[in-house]
Design an enzyme around this catalytic site. Structure first.
Site, mmCIF file in Angstrom:
data_model
loop_
_atom_site.group_PDB
_atom_site.id
_atom_site.type_symbol
_atom_site.label_atom_id
_atom_site.label_comp_id
_atom_site.label_asym_id
_atom_site.label_seq_id
_atom_site.Cartn_x
_atom_site.Cartn_y
_atom_site.Cartn_z
ATOM 1 N N GLU A 59 -55.319 -27.526 21.703
ATOM 2 C CA GLU A 59 -54.323 -26.601 22.201
ATOM 3 C C GLU A 59 -53.140 -26.464 21.235
ATOM 4 O O GLU A 59 -52.545 -27.467 20.820
ATOM 5 C CB GLU A 59 -53.849 -27.070 23.587
ATOM 6 C CG GLU A 59 -52.779 -26.209 24.218
ATOM 7 C CD GLU A 59 -53.199 -24.750 24.378
ATOM 8 O OE1 GLU A 59 -54.328 -24.477 24.811
ATOM 9 O OE2 GLU A 59 -52.380 -23.866 24.047
ATOM 10 N N THR A 80 -55.952 -18.933 24.265
ATOM 11 C CA THR A 80 -57.096 -19.860 24.247
ATOM 12 C C THR A 80 -58.413 -19.130 24.454
ATOM 13 O O THR A 80 -59.414 -19.433 23.799
ATOM 14 C CB THR A 80 -56.967 -20.919 25.364
ATOM 15 O OG1 THR A 80 -55.670 -21.472 25.349
ATOM 16 C CG2 THR A 80 -57.982 -22.029 25.185
ATOM 17 N N HIS A 106 -49.471 -27.982 25.209
ATOM 18 C CA HIS A 106 -49.237 -26.587 25.607
ATOM 19 C C HIS A 106 -47.747 -26.393 25.850
ATOM 20 O O HIS A 106 -47.090 -27.263 26.398
ATOM 21 C CB HIS A 106 -50.036 -26.283 26.880
ATOM 22 C CG HIS A 106 -50.123 -24.817 27.196
ATOM 23 N ND1 HIS A 106 -49.037 -24.081 27.596
ATOM 24 C CD2 HIS A 106 -51.171 -23.960 27.165
ATOM 25 C CE1 HIS A 106 -49.410 -22.823 27.798
ATOM 26 N NE2 HIS A 106 -50.700 -22.727 27.538
ATOM 27 N N ASP A 109 -56.518 -23.731 18.483
ATOM 28 C CA ASP A 109 -56.849 -22.444 19.122
ATOM 29 C C ASP A 109 -55.924 -21.301 18.689
ATOM 30 O O ASP A 109 -56.368 -20.168 18.506
ATOM 31 C CB ASP A 109 -56.951 -22.571 20.658
ATOM 32 C CG ASP A 109 -55.652 -22.950 21.362
ATOM 33 O OD1 ASP A 109 -54.659 -23.316 20.685
ATOM 34 O OD2 ASP A 109 -55.626 -22.883 22.612
ATOM 35 N N HIS A 110 -54.631 -21.584 18.509
ATOM 36 C CA HIS A 110 -53.663 -20.536 18.138
ATOM 37 C C HIS A 110 -52.341 -21.219 17.837
ATOM 38 O O HIS A 110 -52.228 -22.438 17.970
ATOM 39 C CB HIS A 110 -53.493 -19.499 19.256
ATOM 40 C CG HIS A 110 -53.248 -20.131 20.598
ATOM 41 N ND1 HIS A 110 -52.045 -20.685 20.959
ATOM 42 C CD2 HIS A 110 -54.073 -20.348 21.651
ATOM 43 C CE1 HIS A 110 -52.129 -21.187 22.173
ATOM 44 N NE2 HIS A 110 -53.361 -21.010 22.626
#
Ligand code: GP9
Ligand code: MN
Length: 400
Positions: free
Chosen positions: A38, A80, A195, A254-255
């Site tokens: 994450e 995600t 997150h 993921d980003h």
């Protein structure tokens, strides 16, 4: 109609010819463990904060693995879920919204579907509500056999923080499902603790927060460090349970976790101003492939992205399908002129970076005449257009 798909396939055969290099099939029949980290960006790898390593486990693990240090996320608003879409399909996510919500009824040929034909069982493990990002609707379309979601986990206030179950108990509880899974399996784990807004109890803070005007950036480091610890924990369990030596392990960020709103503090941490050039380079995320056996390791500096993960996994497993509709490449024999296209239209090659209508030289970091980027512009545009066409037209209906 089907002629549109034929046109796209012809384009792909011209641009995406795959070579069978020496790694073809080296992981044939092995389990595949995919881990989505994450919000983890590459700038934390091999770096310190307050004199302490941010990812001590990964820094060690990448020495025993293939590590791609110029690897970009290509996600849009679907975050995600966009990353999952890229990884499993080698298609681009959409420019607006989340394809998981807007096109969950489409036909796809995702990795789990392909692997099923080769005797694989597939599952996703993620301790969030199953309908988040419409996952419970999309996963069957990708061919997943099972989705272990929130209701499959024992989640209490004690083992939770922020968005839910902490990564260490998540991996712990997931092990029970993994050890009983039919083999070979393709299992995707989606972590959660790192997150936004990066909350973490003091007892889980292995390193202290950073000091800057951005509380978000300050908190980011201890949560990244926590997930690093969770990965260490997971790998130890895999070894104890005898799964380590017959599995390949794929880890990807993921980003981004730190948005452009925190540029001033990011600049303070990086020791240089966050320009449009650096802001684009900051979209790099870790990508690691661990293959059992001492000789499969090294740092790969070619520019690449999440769209390349599916063809790379299939290549390692020795599965070749020339007609597979995909925009990515096997990362072990990239074409010299490879272009990595971000969802916002920016693109990166080994030598040039294009963003916000400006062209930069990757080595000097200086803006250069646009003509240097020109040869790639058309391809970048075409890739996104073709991919959108496939999704909006549900064109994989015509693939057989
Ligand atoms: C939620 C998790 C986080 O299940 O995947 O989603 P994000 O906000 O990063 O897209
Ligand atoms: Mn995410």
């Amino acid at each position: 109609d089907s002629s549109e798909l034929v046109e796209i396939q012809n384009y792909m055969q011209g641009n995406h010819e795959e070579k069978k290099d020496s790694l073809f099939g080296v992981a044939k029949g092995k389990n595949v463990i995919v881990i989505s980290m994450e919000s983890t960006q590459s700038f934390v790898i091999n770096q310190k904060v307050n004199g302490q390593e941010i990812t001590p486990f990964l820094n060690q693990f990448i020495k025993e693995s293939y590590y791609f240090n110029q690897f970009y996320h290509q996600t849009g608003q679907g975050k995600t879920s966009d990353a999952e879409f890229l990884v499993d399909n080698s298609l681009y996510p959409l420019g607006r919204g989340s394809v998981f919500f807007t096109h969950a009824g489409n036909k796809y040929y995702a990795t789990p579907t392909i692997l099923k034909r080769h005797g694989y069982y597939s599952a996703v493990l993620h301790a969030n509500n199953k309908s988040f990002w419409n996952r419970d609707m999309m996963y069957p379309q990708f061919g997943y056999d099972r989705f272990f979601s929130l209701s499959d986990y024992d989640v209490t206030p004690e083992n939770s923080v922020g968005w839910g179950l902490k990564d260490i108990p998540f991996f712990d509880q997931s092990m029970e499902y993994l050890t009983y899974m039919p083999q070979p399996f393709y299992a995707k784990f989606i972590t959660l603790t790192n997150h936004f807004p990066f909350q973490l109890g003091l007892e889980d803070q292995y390193i202290a927060p950073y000091t800057s005007d951005s509380k978000t950036l300050n908190r980011y480091f201890p949560t990244v460090r926590y997930t690093d610890e969770a990965l260490k924990h997971f790998i130890t369990k895999l070894k104890q349970d005898g799964l380590y030596d017959n599995s390949i392990i794929i880890i990807y960020g993921d980003h981004y976790g730190i948005s452009d709103n925190h540029q001033v503090s990011m600049g303070q941490y990086m020791g240089e101003k966050v320009t449009p050039f650096l802001s684009t380079q900051l979209q790099r995320v870790p990508f690691i492939i661990h293959i059992p056996g001492d000789r499969y390791k090294g740092t790969i500096t070619n520019v690449a992205g999440q769209i390349d993960i599916k063809p790379t996994i299939l290549h390692l497993l020795g599965i070749s399908d020339e007609r597979d509709v995909r925009f990515g490449h096997n990362l072990f024999s990239l074409p010299a002129n490879n272009v990595t296209v971000l969802r916002n239209g920016s693109f990166i090659t080994n030598d040039y970076l294009y963003t916000d209508t400006k062209c930069y030289n990757q080595h000097t970091k200086k803006e250069v005449d646009k003509s240097f980027c020109k040869p790639y512009m058309n391809q970048a545009k075409k890739e996104l257009e073709y991919s959108d066409k496939i999704i909006y037209g549900d064109l994989l209906r015509f693939y057989n």
